[in-house]
Every structure is written in structure tokens, then in C-alpha cells.
Design an enzyme around this catalytic site. Structure first.
Site, PDB file in Angstrom:
ATOM      1  N   HIS A 209       0.874  -1.176   0.000  1.00 37.05           N
ATOM      2  CA  HIS A 209       0.000   0.000   0.000  1.00 37.05           C
ATOM      3  C   HIS A 209       0.918   1.235   0.000  1.00 37.05           C
ATOM      4  O   HIS A 209       2.021   1.190   0.533  1.00 37.05           O
ATOM      5  CB  HIS A 209      -0.839  -0.053   1.282  1.00 37.05           C
ATOM      6  CG  HIS A 209      -1.911   0.976   1.392  1.00 37.05           C
ATOM      7  ND1 HIS A 209      -1.662   2.271   1.783  1.00 37.05           N
ATOM      8  CD2 HIS A 209      -3.257   0.907   1.207  1.00 37.05           C
ATOM      9  CE1 HIS A 209      -2.797   2.947   1.838  1.00 37.05           C
ATOM     10  NE2 HIS A 209      -3.786   2.140   1.489  1.00 37.05           N
TER      11      HIS A 209
ATOM     12  N   ASP B  70       2.818  -4.665   7.830  1.00 32.26           N
ATOM     13  CA  ASP B  70       1.614  -3.860   7.714  1.00 32.26           C
ATOM     14  C   ASP B  70       0.435  -4.832   7.797  1.00 32.26           C
ATOM     15  O   ASP B  70       0.170  -5.577   6.852  1.00 32.26           O
ATOM     16  CB  ASP B  70       1.647  -3.108   6.376  1.00 32.26           C
ATOM     17  CG  ASP B  70       0.303  -2.477   6.029  1.00 32.26           C
ATOM     18  OD1 ASP B  70      -0.677  -2.690   6.757  1.00 32.26           O
ATOM     19  OD2 ASP B  70       0.247  -1.771   5.004  1.00 32.26           O
TER      20      ASP B  70
ATOM     21  N   GLN C 112      -4.802  -5.267   6.595  1.00 36.05           N
ATOM     22  CA  GLN C 112      -5.821  -6.152   6.009  1.00 36.05           C
ATOM     23  C   GLN C 112      -5.776  -7.553   6.595  1.00 36.05           C
ATOM     24  O   GLN C 112      -6.535  -8.417   6.150  1.00 36.05           O
ATOM     25  CB  GLN C 112      -5.638  -6.228   4.483  1.00 36.05           C
ATOM     26  CG  GLN C 112      -5.800  -4.905   3.773  1.00 36.05           C
ATOM     27  CD  GLN C 112      -7.213  -4.338   3.862  1.00 36.05           C
ATOM     28  OE1 GLN C 112      -8.180  -5.044   4.164  1.00 36.05           O
ATOM     29  NE2 GLN C 112      -7.341  -3.046   3.611  1.00 36.05           N
TER      30      GLN C 112
ATOM     31  N   CYS D  38      -4.785   2.591  -3.634  1.00 36.00           N
ATOM     32  CA  CYS D  38      -3.521   3.050  -3.015  1.00 36.00           C
ATOM     33  C   CYS D  38      -2.423   2.014  -3.205  1.00 36.00           C
ATOM     34  O   CYS D  38      -1.590   1.802  -2.310  1.00 36.00           O
ATOM     35  CB  CYS D  38      -3.695   3.370  -1.536  1.00 36.00           C
ATOM     36  SG  CYS D  38      -4.811   4.715  -1.233  1.00 36.00           S
TER      37      CYS D  38
END
Ligand SMILES: Cc1ncc(COP(=O)(O)O)c(C=O)c1O
Length: 419
Positions: A136, A213, A216, A377
Site C-alpha cells: 500500500h 503492515d 488487512q 492506493c
């Protein structure tokens, strides 16, 4: 990757009752243009169940004051609830120590904290940062800013046509200049689940720390940061039934202790004179100013809510939805699924021949179906697949097979219009 309707029917009943769960989400009763809302934009932001809404109302009506500062009743109550929320998040990701959970404003904020607090101190000229094609923008741009400032270099792990990371290529990128790895756990654009545990172990064997990250992943699967052994793990509250403006960054205490604070101000200090400031202990060193107290407590309620349903049950139900939708779309002429990794979660990106993705979104909206269209993104992913944009249906545990049917019916209607 796909399962047929028959296969779905033959599976044991999910461990939860989706209709009962839906009844707890007031917003899901909305009608859009006279049609029932079919909300399939959960990767952008999920909806909030009544217990979380109630918790926010209870906090605002009976518990609000500023924290860590007052000795009066309300300040002590608010401080206790805020710190209890931190412990709930600690348990949710199985962090060893509550001091390793920093409240942030979201994933983006958490990644920027690591870039400023760790990166600016430990990454210098000629050093290399490994990222992946899937990232992202929020896990690309901060590192580019750092690379520009320091004269460091970004190396990118490529993906195959299914949208899976080429792990052999990842391993080849390591050398004595490699100083950091940033990788997403689950791709927001494609749904690919990345082998972050293996990637972390490999990086550690080269003495390199890893930031995951988890924006999600945290809403869709059990997260165990001790099992992953990652150094940092960031996610946002609004994607897992919590409020906006809140998220967490997990960091190993030993690293957090050595890092520079990202923001200066109240609450992050032990003492201040014009000659010298000494910083507070972790996690407070990284929480300057009045934090989003209500949002943190709301996020605590959200992870309680999700844990009561069970992250494994959530993952199973969402996989059924994904497999059912994928099987139907695969059979439809004129459709291309972007992202066909073997290991996927909750995201179905697609294009419809002859229809611009923005028109797909607009026409589905006329049927009450909310999907996201655009580059998500993740422009490097779009470039890799040579598409300007995709349409993306992203599922949550409160979605149903009937809603997948509504999505498919909406696409069929659109294909007739554009035929
Ligand atoms: C994989 C991923 N990382 C980071 C982000 C940024 O999250 P936020 O905008 O909540 O900071 C998102 C949001 O869509 C995301 O999907």
C-alpha cells in the site's frame, strides 16, 4: 483457490449465525436508492456493531476526562479504561508486554512512527530497504522519503501473475547493506496472504528487522506477533469494527526503548527544562498529546467483540464467501479476476470487459452494492497487471452468500447494458 457452491454446502455449518450477527449492525439495515445496502467495501473501512457504539456512548456519557493527568474520579476512570483497552489489544495480538502496544491514529501513522523513530536513526547513506510490489502507498512513501533524506535505496520484491511474492527473489535481495524490511501481511488490492513468518525468519537470519503492515490481516485472521516474531506490526481500528482515528503499532520493547520519539509534546516526557527534556517510558514516549481516548476504548470493545465471535470462525466464513464469489466470477465471460494467489483473504479484485471500473462501481451502486474502484492506493500493483484500476469486492464476516449473489446479478445486468 476456488470452491464450488456444492463444496460450500458440504462444509459443516459455520460456528456463528450470520443473520444474528447482522442484526447487531444498525447500518446494515440501510436502503440505498430503495434497495437493501450490500456493503462489500470492508477493506476500505468496516462497519461498527451495536456493542462498540454502546461502549462509545457509555464512555462519553459516564467516563470521559483527560487521562494520565488528573487525580479526580473521572480522570482515574478514563485512564483505567484507556490502559485496559491497551491490554485488550495486547491480548488480541498475543504481544508479550502491554508496553509494546502503542496507540496510533492508524496503520499509516504507525508506519511513519517506525520510519521516523527507527529508520532515521538506523538507516543511512547506501543502506537498503526491502519492500514489495504489493505494498500500500502508506508502506512505500514514508520509506521513499527516508531514502531521499538519507541517500538510502529501496529494493522491491517482485510478484508473479497470480499476485504472489517471489520469495526466491526476496531472498536474493539481501546483502550487507540491507537494513530493513517492510511487508504487508495481506494485500488490500489482491487479497494475497504473504508468508510473513518465513520472511521475518529469513530477515532475522541476516540481522534485519521487519515491519509488517497488518491493516488487512488483523480484521480477518488470528494474529500472533510472538509466533510471527516480527519487530513491528501496525493496523487500523476502523477496518476491524472500531472507530476511525485509532490503530496500534506493536513493537518489540528492546527496539522501542532505543527509538526516537516521532512527536514531541505533553505526556511523552518525564521532565522538561529549556536545557533538557527526558522522555517518558514506552509506550507513553510515543503517545504525545491527548490521545483519541474514546476511540482507543472503542477499539478495545471491537476486539472483544471479534474475539467473542472467534477469529477462526470469521476467517472460515469469509473464505466461504470468497470461494463462492470467485467460483461464480470465474465462470462468467468477460470477467478478469486480478489476484489469483493460492492463499487469499476476503478480497476479490476484478475487471469487466468493456466497462471502466468507475462505471462498474457507479452501476453497482444503483443496485445498492458498495464496492471500491480505483488503484486502491497500490499503484505499483496496477502497473504490474497493466490495468489503470480494478473494482474490488471485499468481504467481512457479516456478509452473506445472498450478498455475493447480489454482486454477481449486478454485474450480469451491467454486462447486458454494455453488450
Ligand atoms: C494494506 C494497507 N495498509 C495501510 C493502509 C492505510 O490504513 P489507514 O488509512 O487506516 O492508515 C490500508 C488502508 O486501506 C491498507 O489496506
Amino acid at each position: 483457490m476456488t470452491a464450488t457452491r456444492t463444496a460450500f454446502k458440504s462444509r459443516p455449518a459455520p460456528a456463528f449465525d450470520v443473520e444474528r450477527i447482522r442484526a447487531g449492525f444498525p447500518i446494515l439495515r440501510l436502503k440505498v436508492g430503495g434497495k437493501p445496502l450490500v456493503y462489500l467495501d470492508n477493506a476500505a473501512s468496516s462497519q461498527m456493531p451495536q456493542p462498540v457504539i454502546d461502549r462509545l456512548v457509555r464512555y462519553q456519557t459516564t467516563q470521559h476526562a483527560n487521562i494520565h493527568r488528573g487525580v479526580h474520579y473521572l480522570s482515574e476512570v478514563a485512564t483505567g479504561e484507556y490502559e485496559e483497552a491497551r491490554r485488550k489489544l495486547q491480548r488480541f495480538i498475543n504481544a508479550p508486554d502491554e508496553r509494546e502496544v502503542i496507540f496510533t491514529s492508524g496503520t499509516t501513522d504507525g508506519i511513519n512512527l517506525v520510519m521516523h523513530g527507527y529508520g532515521r536513526k538506523c538507516i543511512g547513506a547506501g543502506d537498503e530497504i526491502i519492500l514489495t510490489t504489493l505494498e500500500h502507498h502508506s508502506n512505500i512513501v514514508p520509506w521513499q522519503m527516508l531514502a531521499e533524506e538519507k541517500g538510502a535505496k529501496i529494493r522491491v520484491v517482485p510478484i508473479n501473475d497470480a499476485g504472489e511474492l517471489l520469495i526466491g527473489e526476496y531472498e536474493k535481495l539481501f546483502n550487507e547493506r540491507t537494513k530493513f524490511v517492510g511487508v504487508m501481511h495481506v494485500s488490500n488490492a489482491l487479497g494475497t496472504i504473504n508468508p510473513v513468518k518465513h520472511m521475518t525468519a529469513f530477515a532475522h537470519a541476516h540481522g534485519v528487522p521487519v515491519l509488517v503492515d497488518g491493516a488487512q490481516a488483523a480484521p480477518h485472521m488470528m494474529i500472533d506477533v510472538q509466533d510471527l516474531d516480527c519487530d513491528f506490526y501496525a493496523f487500523s481500528g476502523h477496518k476491524l469494527c472500531g472507530p476511525t482515528g485509532i490503530g496500534i503499532l506493536y513493537g518489540k520493547a528492546a527496539l522501542l526503548e532505543t527509538m526516537q520519539p516521532f512527536k514531541g509534546g505533553g505526556d511523552m516526557i518525564l521532565s522538561v527544562t529549556f536545557e533538557k527534556t527526558t522522555y517518558n517510558t514506552i509506550p507513553h514516549k510515543f503517545e504525545a498529546g491527548t490521545p483519541p481516548i474514546a476511540a482507543a476504548i472503542g477499539l478495545g470493545a471491537a476486539v472483544d467483540y471479534l474475539s467473542a465471535i472467534g477469529m477462526d470462525a470469521i476467517a472460515t466464513h469469509e473464505l466461504d464467501l470468497l470461494n463462492y464469489a470467485t467460483a461464480q466470477m470465474t465462470r462468467m465471460p468477460g470477467m478478469r479476476i486480478i489476484g489469483t494467489a493460492k492463499n487469499k483473504a476476503a478480497v476479490l479484485s476484478f475487471t469487466v470487459d468493456g466497462v471502466h471500473p468507475h462505471d462498474v462501481g457507479t452501476l453497482l451502486n444503483q443496485e445498492g452494492v458498495a464496492v471500491r474502484t480505483g488503484h486502491h492506493c497500490a499503484q505499483p500493483v496496477m502497473q504490474r497487471f497493466r490495468v489503470p484500476a480494478t473494482s474490488r469486492a471485499s468481504f467481512a464476516f457479516y456478509n452473506t452468500l445472498a450478498e455475493v449473489d447480489a454482486l454477481i446479478a449486478g454485474i450480469r445486468t451491467m454486462q447486458k447494458v454494455f453488450a
